[in-house]
Every structure is written in structure tokens, then in C-alpha cells.
Scaffold this active site. Structure first.
Site, PDB file in Angstrom:
ATOM      1  CG  ASP A  58      -1.901  -1.106   1.279  1.00 41.91           C
ATOM      2  OD1 ASP A  58      -2.154  -1.712   0.216  1.00 41.91           O
ATOM      3  OD2 ASP A  58      -2.432  -1.392   2.374  1.00 41.91           O
ATOM      4  NE  ARG A  59       1.231   7.741  -3.255  1.00 45.76           N
ATOM      5  CZ  ARG A  59       1.056   8.373  -4.401  1.00 45.76           C
ATOM      6  NH1 ARG A  59      -0.028   8.129  -5.108  1.00 45.76           N
ATOM      7  NH2 ARG A  59       1.946   9.230  -4.845  1.00 45.76           N
TER       8      ARG A  59
END
Length: 222
Positions: A58-59
Site C-alpha cells: 500500500d502507498r
């Protein structure tokens, strides 16, 4: 960009929070493009550089990401991920200490695409997928606790969602109930260690992400 391991078939990079692994609708330059450029310059490769994305983070998450440098490695790594033969260990800094020093969390998770969020339930629901992880306490601070996590399944936002369901949201993760954000927009979740048998050479590969910030601070309390 920090390379922590590379050979002819594989390159492992320490991703910073805020980077995307693969291109998305934001149009931001993904980590994969930076890795391609690194390979092109270092090895003076003309034309397009092959790079295969084998998994994502995830970012707002930091830590280790494995890329394939050859099509042979890509197909074999994809199969290894599918079979659970690549062992990933995560570290998470959480706001509330769990009741037990270690344990297994089992939930049924439902993903909401519009919200880009998952919800965890104790019983099976329509369209739910079973999610299982193991955790153990590594260190305790005054405000925060450091956990080590091993995933037994791979679901959308699994660690973030399951820890929140246990009452231990990850530091900085507003989406899953943290009290406040981290100044840099990150969440305190780290892809700490990856271990697997090399798909070509058959050597045992074990790589750890370097520590900084609150991870380093809490780790010193172990």
C-alpha cells in the site's frame, strides 16, 4: 530509492512511504519506473528494460518489494507467491497494546471498492474472504507497541484492518481508526523481512529492511 539485494534475476528495493509500486490513476511515477531507470543506467542497457512486478505494498506502507529482472524469474516468483512459498514478515507500531503477547487473528473480510477499505467480521458474510495472521509483541513503549506479523492469507489491507478490529490500530492509519496522522502521511507498517528460495539459483535468500524512526526507537527496547 534504496536497493537492498540484486542479482541477474531479482532486485529487492526498500520502498519509502508515499511511493506507489506500480502505476495507477494518480499518474505519479511508480517505483517500478525508478528501478527500471536504475538498471538501465547501471548496466548501460539500451532500449526498454524488463522489470516484473511480483507483489505490491500500500502507498503509505514502507519496506521491501521484490521485482523480477527476467521473465523466467517473474513466472516462478508469481507461482511462489501464489503457493505461499515467499515468507514476508511485517512490523507494525500500534496505538493500543494487545491483551496477549502473541496470537492468531481470524476474520472474514469484505472489501468496499468505493471506499478503498476493508471490513473485518467474526463470522462469515456474503462476498467475504477468510483472513488469518499471526502476531507477537516485540517491544513496548510508553504510547506505542511494536508487533511482528506473519500473514497466512493475503487480503486487501489485511494487517491494517485486522489489527484495528483487535482494537490496535496502526500508528498514523486514520482510515482504520488511528487517533492522528503521521506528519509525513505514512502509516507505521513496515515490510521488514522477506525469505525465500531463489527461483533460479535455489539459494536461500533472506533480506531485511533497514530501520529508522519509531521502528528503530522501539526496536532498541526489545
Amino acid at each position: 530509492m534504496q536497493v537492498v539485494y540484486e542479482d541477474n534475476h531479482i532486485i529487492i528495493v526498500n520502498k519509502q512511504s508515499g511511493e506507489i509500486v506500480q502505476g495507477d490513476k494518480t499518474g505519479d511515477t511508480p517505483l517500478s519506473e525508478f528501478v527500471k531507470e536504475y538498471i538501465r543506467v547501471k548496466y548501460q542497457k539500451p532500449g526498454n528494460v524488463f522489470l516484473g512486478v511480483t507483489h505490491r505494498l500500500d502507498r503509505p506502507v514502507s519496506g521491501l518489494v521484490v521485482f523480477a529482472r527476467t521473465s523466467k524469474a517473474l513466472s516462478r516468483l508469481n507461482e511462489m507467491f501464489r503457493k505461499g512459498e515467499i515468507h514476508k514478515t511485517y512490523w507494525a507500531v500500534v496505538e493500543q497494546a494487545p491483551l496477549h503477547e502473541e496470537g492468531t487473528l481470524t476474520h472474514w473480510m469484505v472489501r468496499n471498492e468505493k471506499q478503498n477499505k476493508s471490513y473485518a467480521y467474526n463470522t462469515e458474510k456474503p462476498d467475504s474472504k477468510k483472513a488469518i495472521l499471526n502476531y507477537r509483541v516485540l517491544a513496548r513503549g510508553i504510547k506505542y507497541t511494536l508487533l511482528e506479523i506473519n500473514l497466512l492469507t493475503g487480503r486487501h489491507h489485511q494487517i491494517r484492518c485486522q489489527l484495528a478490529a483487535m482494537g490496535c490500530p496502526i500508528k498514523g492509519d486514520l482510515k482504520y481508526g488511528a487517533r492522528r496522522s503521521n506528519p509525513d502521511g505514512s502509516i507505521s507498517l513496515l515490510s521488514r523481512r522477506i525469505e525465500f528460495i531463489h527461483p533460479v539459483s535455489k539459494e536461500n535468500i533472506k533480506v531485511e529492511a533497514p530501520l529508522d524512526g519509531i521502528f528503530l526507537k522501539l526496536e532498541s527496547r526489545k
